[in-house]
Structure formats: structure tokens, C-alpha cells
Design a protein around this motif. Structure first.
Motif, PDB file in Angstrom:
ATOM      1  N   SER A  39       0.835  -1.216   0.000  1.00 22.47           N
ATOM      2  CA  SER A  39       0.000   0.000   0.000  1.00 22.47           C
ATOM      3  C   SER A  39       0.861   1.254   0.000  1.00 22.47           C
ATOM      4  O   SER A  39       0.393   2.327   0.388  1.00 22.47           O
ATOM      5  CB  SER A  39      -0.897   0.025   1.241  1.00 22.47           C
ATOM      6  N   VAL A  40       2.117   1.109  -0.414  1.00 18.92           N
ATOM      7  CA  VAL A  40       3.047   2.228  -0.343  1.00 18.92           C
ATOM      8  C   VAL A  40       3.756   2.376  -1.692  1.00 18.92           C
ATOM      9  O   VAL A  40       4.354   1.430  -2.188  1.00 18.92           O
ATOM     10  CB  VAL A  40       4.107   1.976   0.766  1.00 18.92           C
ATOM     11  N   ALA A  41       3.655   3.568  -2.295  1.00 23.04           N
ATOM     12  CA  ALA A  41       4.346   3.825  -3.564  1.00 23.04           C
ATOM     13  C   ALA A  41       5.602   4.639  -3.282  1.00 23.04           C
ATOM     14  O   ALA A  41       5.538   5.683  -2.629  1.00 23.04           O
ATOM     15  CB  ALA A  41       3.426   4.593  -4.510  1.00 23.04           C
ATOM     16  N   LYS A  42       6.736   4.132  -3.768  1.00 21.03           N
ATOM     17  CA  LYS A  42       8.007   4.850  -3.595  1.00 21.03           C
ATOM     18  C   LYS A  42       8.136   5.859  -4.733  1.00 21.03           C
ATOM     19  O   LYS A  42       8.023   5.491  -5.898  1.00 21.03           O
ATOM     20  CB  LYS A  42       9.149   3.836  -3.651  1.00 21.03           C
ATOM     21  N   ASP A  68       1.937   2.508 -11.245  1.00 22.68           N
ATOM     22  CA  ASP A  68       1.597   3.715 -12.010  1.00 22.68           C
ATOM     23  C   ASP A  68       1.840   5.025 -11.271  1.00 22.68           C
ATOM     24  O   ASP A  68       2.115   6.042 -11.905  1.00 22.68           O
ATOM     25  CB  ASP A  68       0.113   3.678 -12.424  1.00 22.68           C
ATOM     26  N   LEU A  69       1.684   5.027  -9.929  1.00 19.50           N
ATOM     27  CA  LEU A  69       1.772   6.302  -9.215  1.00 19.50           C
ATOM     28  C   LEU A  69       3.180   6.924  -9.294  1.00 19.50           C
ATOM     29  O   LEU A  69       3.292   8.131  -9.540  1.00 19.50           O
ATOM     30  CB  LEU A  69       1.288   6.117  -7.771  1.00 19.50           C
ATOM     31  N   PRO A  70       4.258   6.122  -9.113  1.00 24.59           N
ATOM     32  CA  PRO A  70       5.586   6.738  -9.259  1.00 24.59           C
ATOM     33  C   PRO A  70       5.782   7.378 -10.632  1.00 24.59           C
ATOM     34  O   PRO A  70       6.365   8.453 -10.739  1.00 24.59           O
ATOM     35  CB  PRO A  70       6.552   5.557  -9.051  1.00 24.59           C
ATOM     36  N   ARG A  71       5.220   6.761 -11.676  1.00 25.37           N
ATOM     37  CA  ARG A  71       5.340   7.331 -13.035  1.00 25.37           C
ATOM     38  C   ARG A  71       4.550   8.617 -13.155  1.00 25.37           C
ATOM     39  O   ARG A  71       4.987   9.573 -13.803  1.00 25.37           O
ATOM     40  CB  ARG A  71       4.786   6.341 -14.079  1.00 25.37           C
ATOM     41  N   LEU A  72       3.395   8.645 -12.533  1.00 27.55           N
ATOM     42  CA  LEU A  72       2.558   9.854 -12.578  1.00 27.55           C
ATOM     43  C   LEU A  72       3.280  11.003 -11.864  1.00 27.55           C
ATOM     44  O   LEU A  72       3.309  12.135 -12.361  1.00 27.55           O
ATOM     45  CB  LEU A  72       1.212   9.546 -11.913  1.00 27.55           C
ATOM     46  N   VAL A  73       3.891  10.709 -10.718  1.00 27.87           N
ATOM     47  CA  VAL A  73       4.652  11.733  -9.972  1.00 27.87           C
ATOM     48  C   VAL A  73       5.805  12.230 -10.847  1.00 27.87           C
ATOM     49  O   VAL A  73       6.054  13.433 -10.957  1.00 27.87           O
ATOM     50  CB  VAL A  73       5.175  11.165  -8.631  1.00 27.87           C
ATOM     51  N   GLU A  74       6.486  11.300 -11.492  1.00 28.58           N
ATOM     52  CA  GLU A  74       7.605  11.618 -12.378  1.00 28.58           C
ATOM     53  C   GLU A  74       7.147  12.572 -13.498  1.00 28.58           C
ATOM     54  O   GLU A  74       7.813  13.571 -13.793  1.00 28.58           O
ATOM     55  CB  GLU A  74       8.088  10.298 -12.998  1.00 28.58           C
TER      56      GLU A  74
END
Ligand code: NAD
Ligand code: ZN
Length: 382
Positions: free
Chosen positions: A160-163, A331-337
Motif C-alpha cells: 500500500s506504499v508507492a516509492k 503507475d503512481l511513481p510514473r505519474l509523480v515523475e
């Protein structure tokens, strides 16, 4: 490892002792993370309407005392046994729906409904041992959505944790851990409006306006914003919404108003209110033959969706989504990127209308209940 690793940490948390009553800042003991868990120092959290529903006890199974909060950003303080993907010091976003990366859902391109860690509003303890990691006033405190971010430290399952990129501004990207990704994904991943098409967005809070942004980025030509709160309309102009409808201004159902405006209905609609009436209108306002409606709002416990089956036979499609169908860890790390590198025209600061210190967390609830502003960032440790 930090010098607190393996030890109980005493810190402040905003505990909800009773439904609908102001949260109380208490000293809590946060147990060390167990196998496949991490303990996170939360730096920023924000309030999403889902926290408010469960605090009001309108959600599935009320549980108190509880530490709410699921939209947040922080840094890993220590890790439990067997954790290799994350280490102390990593910058992370906790997410209310997880990704184990092993199950059929995680392996499917179409689903983010992980068998192990999908959103579970009834679970109030950690998966590994069925226990809480929080104690306040000698009592165990229930967890919420596996995140419980209204605490200076929290424990979460690694799934439940995105780096994320440590260069990301945490006071901004914190809103990507729920609301903004949800609305954006509901548009670009689920509704998928075509260039030049029409989209109705029901509910112009942060989630709905992120859906409007997603529709704009997808090339929709008409974006019709629907809300009962007229103060939303001025703000919504900054998010690509081109027309406005307040259901209260009409003496016929809003789906009929939209059908008249669009020669039979919109191509796509996205519901971001949590109101069952709006969910039904959002479905019934899409064009027959090709219209697709996407439900995002979290309903009340006893709601049921009622429409005539002919509305479906006439080739309208009804869908729903959690977290905009994004897979949180993939997907979330890519979205942040993409946000950090400005590859995506997403101005997160437009969604952040208020900021309060942790001790003033109840003000964030007041703003949301009054429909004032979009997201309120709660700065921890202040
Ligand atoms: P918000 O309170 O900021 O915004 C909701 C908006 O809907 C408000 O402007 C309100 O005036 C409007 N509204 C309420 N009833 C309406 C109606 N009948 N017709 C038209 N407008 C109406 O809330 P938010 O944080 O933006 O969240 C929106 C919804 O999305 C909530 O139900 C929340 O629980 C849900 N949510 C779902 C997911 C998911 O993954 N599915 C994730 C985050 C939030
Ligand atoms: Zn949320």
C-alpha cells in the motif's frame, strides 16, 4: 536503520473517538512494523471526502476510535522483516488500495483490484496479525484504509506504499495519493473521452475537477460541470469546465437538461459526488448507442442504484472505478515523475486552496463540510 527502529514511537495523532465529533490530538504509541510492513513519518496529509463519510459513519461499517486519513506523503522511518523494496529514508505516498504484484488482478492489465490489498473499508487492523499498531489512552485504535495518515507516524503494508522521486514536492504530490489521481484516472483510463467529444462531470470538488482536467487533456471539447453548490462554478473555470448546470435551477431532472444541451446526451459522464441521485443522473445523461458513465463517488451504506434496464439495452455503459484504475505501486511513481518533469499539464497547486497545521486539523473538516475550497493540506509536526 534509524535509532527508533524496532521501538515503540510516541507521537501525536488525531484520534476520532466518536462519529461526527471533532478529532482529538492525542499522544499515541505506534508499534514497530511487522513482516512486510513499513513505518512512515507522515509529513503532509490532506482531507478527502471519503475520510469525512467514514467519520460521519455513513460508510459501510462504522468503527471507533479510529485514526482516519489516506491522502498523504512521507518518509520511511523503519522497515519490518523481509522488506527489500523499501528502506529508511525513502520518499513515499501511502495509498488506500494496494498492489501485491502477485495476484491475478495485479497481473491483469485491466484491473487494480488486488486480491490481497484492494480497498477494504471494514478492515481496521493490520493484515499480518489482525492487530492494531496504535495505542492511545491504553486502548488500541482502529486503522483506516491501511493508511491512517492523521498521525505523525503510521504503519502500512508495503503493498500500500508507492516509492516516489525524492525530488517531488511532498506538500503538492500528497494530493496524488488519492483524489487527483482518482479523478484524472477516471477520465483518462476509464471514461476515455475521444477528441472533440462531450463530457459531463458531476461534483466539482477536487476529484471532479481532476476528472475535468483528465477530460481536457484527452481533448474533450465540451466539459459540462454539474454541482448544487454555485460557488464551485467560478473555480471550475480554471479546470477546463466549459459549461455549468446547477440541478437546483431546473424543474426537470438534470439528465433531461443535459440531453437537451447535447442533442440526446453526453458522450461520457463522470460522477464524483457520492450522491446516489447524481450517480443515476450521470448514467441516464449519456447518449444511447455509445455513452459511457463512470461512477467514482463513495455511496452511503444503504444506497441502491435504480434505473430502467432499457437505459442499458439502449447501449449505454455503466462503469465504476477506485483510484482511477491506476495500479498504485506501478503507475503512481510514473505519474509523480510526469508531474515533476512537467510532461503532464497538471497544476497540483490549483487544487490546494487551504493549508492548516496539524493541531488545526478540524478546520479542514469544516472547510469540506461547508463546500469551501478543494484540498486542505495538513502540515504535520506544526
Ligand atoms: P468534495 O466534497 O470536495 O466534492 C463533492 C462535490 O459534489 C461538492 O462540490 C458537492 O457540492 C457536489 N455534490 C454533492 N451532491 C451533489 C449532487 N447531487 N449533484 C451535483 N453535485 C453534488 O469531495 P471529493 O473529495 O472531491 O470526493 C468526491 C467523491 O469521490 C466522494 O464521494 C469521495 O468519497 C469519492 N472518492 C472516491 C474515490 C475512488 O477511488 N472511487 C477516491 C477518492 C474520493
Ligand atoms: Zn480519498
Amino acid at each position: 536503520m534509524s535509532n527508533t527502529a524496532g521501538q515503540v514511537i510516541k507521537c501525536k495523532a488525531a484520534v476520532s473517538w466518536e462519529a461526527g465529533k471533532p478529532l482529538v490530538i492525542e499522544e499515541v504509541e505506534v508499534a514497530p512494523p511487522q513482516a512486510n510492513e513499513v513505518r512512515i513519518k507522515i509529513l503532509f496529509t490532506s482531507l478527502c471526502h471519503t475520510d469525512v463519510y467514514f467519520w460521519e459513519a455513513k460508510g459501510q461499517k462504522p468503527a471507533f476510535p479510529r485514526i482516519f486519513g489516506h491522502e498523504a506523503a512521507g518518509v520511511v522511518e523503519s522497515v519490518g522483516e523481509g522488506v527489500t523494496d523499501l528502506k529508511p529514508g525513502d520518499t513515499v505516498l501511502p495509498v488506500f488500495t494496494g498492489e501485491c504484484k502477485e495476484c491475478r488482478h495485479c497481473k491483469s492489465e485491466e484491473s487494480n483490484m488486488c486480491d490481497l490489498l484492494r480497498i477494504n473499508t471494514d478492515r481496521t487492523v493490520m493484515l499480518s496479525d489482525g492487530k492494531s499498531r496504535f495505542i492511545a489512552k491504553g486502548k488500541p485504535i482502529h486503522h483506516f484504509l491501511g493508511t491512517s495518515t492523521f498521525s505523525e507516524y503510521t504503519v502500512a503494508h508495503i503493498g500500500s506504499v508507492a516509492k516516489i522521486d525524492p525530488a517531488a514536492p511532498l506538500d503538492k504530490v500528497c494530493v496524488l495519493s488519492c483524489g487527483i489521481s482518482t479523478g484524472l484516472g477516471a477520465a483518462i483510463n476509464v471514461a476515455k473521452p475521444k477528441k472533440g467529444s462531450s463530457v459531463a462531470v458531476f461534483g466539482l470538488g477536487a476529484v471532479g475537477l481532476a476528472a475535468a482536467e483528465g477530460a481536457r487533456i484527452s481533448g474533450a471539447a465540451r466539459i459540462i460541470g454539474v454541482d448544487m453548490n454555485p460557488s464551485r462554478f467560478e473555480q471550475a473555470k480554471k479546470f477546463g469546465v466549459t459549461e455549468f448546470v446547477n440541478p437546483k435551477d431546473h424543474d426537470k431532472p438534470v439528465q433531461e437538461v443535459i440531453a437537451e444541451m447535447t442533442d440526446g446526451g453526453v458522450d461520457r459522464s463522470i460522477e464524483c459526488t457520492g450522491s446516489i441521485a447524481a450517480m443515476i443522473s450521470a448514467f441516464e445523461c449519456v447518449h444511447d448507442g455509445w455513452g459511457v458513465a463512470v461512477l467514482v463517488g463513495v455511496p452511503n451504506r444503504d444506497d441502491s442504484f435504480k434505473t430502467h434496464p432499457m437505459n442499458l439495452l439502449n447501449e449505454r455503459t455503466l462503469k465504476g472505478t477506485f483510484f482511477g484504475n491506476f495500479k498504485p505501486r506501478t503507475d503512481l511513481p510514473r505519474l509523480v515523475e510526469k508531474y515533476v518533469n512537467k510532461e503532464l499539464d497538471l497544476q497540483l497547486e490549483k487544487f490546494i486552496t487551504h493549508e492548516v497545521s496539524f493541531s488545526d486539523i478540524n478546520k479542514a473538516f469544516d472547510y469540506m463540510l461547508k463546500g469551501e475550497g478543494l484540498r486542505c493540506i495538513i502540515r504535520m509536526g506544526a
